[in-house]
Design a protein around this motif. Structure first.
Motif, PDB file in Angstrom:
ATOM      1  N   HIS A 152      -8.287  14.937   1.511  1.00 56.63           N
ATOM      2  CA  HIS A 152      -7.117  14.066   1.678  1.00 56.63           C
ATOM      3  C   HIS A 152      -6.060  14.804   2.478  1.00 56.63           C
ATOM      4  CE1 HIS A 152      -5.994  16.630  -1.702  1.00 56.63           C
ATOM      5  NE2 HIS A 152      -4.726  16.370  -1.374  1.00 56.63           N
ATOM      6  N   ASP A 153      -5.096  14.075   2.982  1.00 55.33           N
ATOM      7  CA  ASP A 153      -3.967  14.663   3.693  1.00 55.33           C
ATOM      8  C   ASP A 153      -2.767  14.618   2.754  1.00 55.33           C
ATOM      9  OD1 ASP A 153      -1.712  15.176   5.261  1.00 55.33           O
ATOM     10  OD2 ASP A 153      -2.539  14.164   7.014  1.00 55.33           O
ATOM     11  N   GLY A 171      -1.419  20.151  -1.528  1.00 53.33           N
ATOM     12  CA  GLY A 171      -2.653  20.659  -0.933  1.00 53.33           C
ATOM     13  C   GLY A 171      -3.262  21.822  -1.691  1.00 53.33           C
ATOM     14  N   ARG A 172      -2.835  22.018  -2.927  1.00 57.89           N
ATOM     15  CA  ARG A 172      -3.365  23.109  -3.752  1.00 57.89           C
ATOM     16  C   ARG A 172      -4.671  22.712  -4.436  1.00 57.89           C
ATOM     17  NH1 ARG A 172      -0.627  27.864  -2.923  1.00 57.89           N
ATOM     18  NH2 ARG A 172       1.602  27.489  -2.829  1.00 57.89           N
ATOM     19  N   ASN A 173      -4.822  21.421  -4.714  1.00 57.45           N
ATOM     20  CA  ASN A 173      -6.035  20.897  -5.349  1.00 57.45           C
ATOM     21  C   ASN A 173      -6.602  19.774  -4.500  1.00 57.45           C
ATOM     22  OD1 ASN A 173      -5.635  22.592  -7.518  1.00 57.45           O
ATOM     23  ND2 ASN A 173      -5.504  20.959  -9.038  1.00 57.45           N
ATOM     24  N   ASN A 174      -7.909  19.657  -4.515  1.00 56.32           N
ATOM     25  CA  ASN A 174      -8.582  18.559  -3.844  1.00 56.32           C
ATOM     26  C   ASN A 174      -8.696  17.405  -4.837  1.00 56.32           C
ATOM     27  OD1 ASN A 174      -9.848  17.379  -1.679  1.00 56.32           O
ATOM     28  ND2 ASN A 174     -11.290  19.068  -1.409  1.00 56.32           N
ATOM     29  N   ALA A 175      -8.360  16.222  -4.413  1.00 59.91           N
ATOM     30  CA  ALA A 175      -8.509  15.044  -5.277  1.00 59.91           C
ATOM     31  C   ALA A 175      -9.973  14.623  -5.281  1.00 59.91           C
ATOM     32  CB  ALA A 175      -7.642  13.906  -4.756  1.00 59.91           C
ATOM     33  N   GLU A 186      -9.304   7.283  -4.922  1.00 59.67           N
ATOM     34  CA  GLU A 186      -9.355   5.814  -4.961  1.00 59.67           C
ATOM     35  C   GLU A 186      -8.211   5.249  -5.804  1.00 59.67           C
ATOM     36  OE1 GLU A 186     -13.087   4.007  -6.043  1.00 59.67           O
ATOM     37  OE2 GLU A 186     -14.192   5.385  -4.735  1.00 59.67           O
ATOM     38  N   ARG A 187      -7.947   5.872  -6.945  1.00 60.53           N
ATOM     39  CA  ARG A 187      -6.874   5.389  -7.815  1.00 60.53           C
ATOM     40  C   ARG A 187      -5.500   5.612  -7.189  1.00 60.53           C
ATOM     41  NH1 ARG A 187     -10.015   8.088 -11.824  1.00 60.53           N
ATOM     42  NH2 ARG A 187      -8.267   9.464 -12.360  1.00 60.53           N
ATOM     43  N   ILE A 188      -5.340   6.712  -6.459  1.00 66.57           N
ATOM     44  CA  ILE A 188      -4.072   6.953  -5.759  1.00 66.57           C
ATOM     45  C   ILE A 188      -3.872   5.858  -4.709  1.00 66.57           C
ATOM     46  CG2 ILE A 188      -2.854   8.472  -4.152  1.00 66.57           C
ATOM     47  CD1 ILE A 188      -4.184  10.856  -5.629  1.00 66.57           C
ATOM     48  N   ALA A 189      -4.923   5.585  -3.927  1.00 71.03           N
ATOM     49  CA  ALA A 189      -4.826   4.552  -2.890  1.00 71.03           C
ATOM     50  C   ALA A 189      -4.493   3.200  -3.519  1.00 71.03           C
ATOM     51  CB  ALA A 189      -6.132   4.474  -2.106  1.00 71.03           C
ATOM     52  N   GLU A 190      -5.144   2.865  -4.608  1.00 73.61           N
ATOM     53  CA  GLU A 190      -4.877   1.596  -5.284  1.00 73.61           C
ATOM     54  C   GLU A 190      -3.424   1.525  -5.759  1.00 73.61           C
ATOM     55  OE1 GLU A 190      -6.271  -0.594  -9.355  1.00 73.61           O
ATOM     56  OE2 GLU A 190      -7.846   0.320  -8.133  1.00 73.61           O
ATOM     57  N   LEU A 196      -5.339   7.875   3.384  1.00 71.11           N
ATOM     58  CA  LEU A 196      -4.871   9.111   2.764  1.00 71.11           C
ATOM     59  C   LEU A 196      -5.658  10.330   3.220  1.00 71.11           C
ATOM     60  CD1 LEU A 196      -4.500   7.750  -0.879  1.00 71.11           C
ATOM     61  CD2 LEU A 196      -2.756   7.834   0.927  1.00 71.11           C
ATOM     62  N   MET A 197      -6.569  10.117   4.153  1.00 69.71           N
ATOM     63  CA  MET A 197      -7.426  11.194   4.640  1.00 69.71           C
ATOM     64  C   MET A 197      -6.914  11.741   5.971  1.00 69.71           C
ATOM     65  SD  MET A 197     -11.143   9.669   3.782  1.00 69.71           S
ATOM     66  CE  MET A 197     -11.671   9.419   2.119  1.00 69.71           C
ATOM     67  N   PRO A 198      -7.361  12.948   6.322  1.00 69.24           N
ATOM     68  CA  PRO A 198      -6.966  13.518   7.612  1.00 69.24           C
ATOM     69  C   PRO A 198      -7.370  12.612   8.769  1.00 69.24           C
ATOM     70  CG  PRO A 198      -8.052  15.163   6.247  1.00 69.24           C
ATOM     71  CD  PRO A 198      -8.217  13.836   5.560  1.00 69.24           C
ATOM     72  N   ASP A 199      -6.752  12.803   9.922  1.00 72.62           N
ATOM     73  CA  ASP A 199      -7.010  11.970  11.098  1.00 72.62           C
ATOM     74  C   ASP A 199      -8.484  11.835  11.441  1.00 72.62           C
ATOM     75  OD1 ASP A 199      -4.431  11.167  11.600  1.00 72.62           O
ATOM     76  OD2 ASP A 199      -3.994  12.933  12.809  1.00 72.62           O
ATOM     77  N   ALA A 200      -9.276  12.870  11.242  1.00 71.86           N
ATOM     78  CA  ALA A 200     -10.694  12.806  11.577  1.00 71.86           C
ATOM     79  C   ALA A 200     -11.396  11.658  10.839  1.00 71.86           C
ATOM     80  CB  ALA A 200     -11.373  14.123  11.249  1.00 71.86           C
TER      81      ALA A 200
END
Length: 78
Positions: free
Chosen positions: A8-9, A44-48, A54-58, A67-71
């Motif tokens: 995630h970004d 950016g200390r922990n990876n979701a 998904e719950r954050i996006a919701e 919520l992800m990097p540009d790539a």
């Protein structure tokens, strides 16, 4: 120890949370994680995990790809 790249970004998550008018504690409550875990994700200390992302996006009313990097947004042409 080599840290895995983030899925995630962190800046995108924080910007969307602030735009939604939510405190990190409220977003954490809606997602079902601790405020500390939410803070680490935003810094950016922990990876979701995929489920948490998904719950954050919701909770923020967006797609996980938002919520992800540009790539993650790029479509490769062949």
């Amino acid at each position: 120890m080599h840290q895995r790249p983030l899925d995630h970004d962190p800046k995108r998550i924080r910007r969307r949370r602030v735009a939604a008018g939510l405190e990190s504690q409220e977003l954490a409550r809606r997602v079902g994680i601790t405020k500390s875990a939410m803070s680490k994700i935003e810094r950016g200390r922990n990876n979701a995990s995929p489920g948490v992302l998904e719950r954050i996006a919701e909770a923020l009313g967006c797609r996980t790809t938002d919520l992800m990097p540009d790539a993650a947004h790029e479509v490769k042409s062949t």
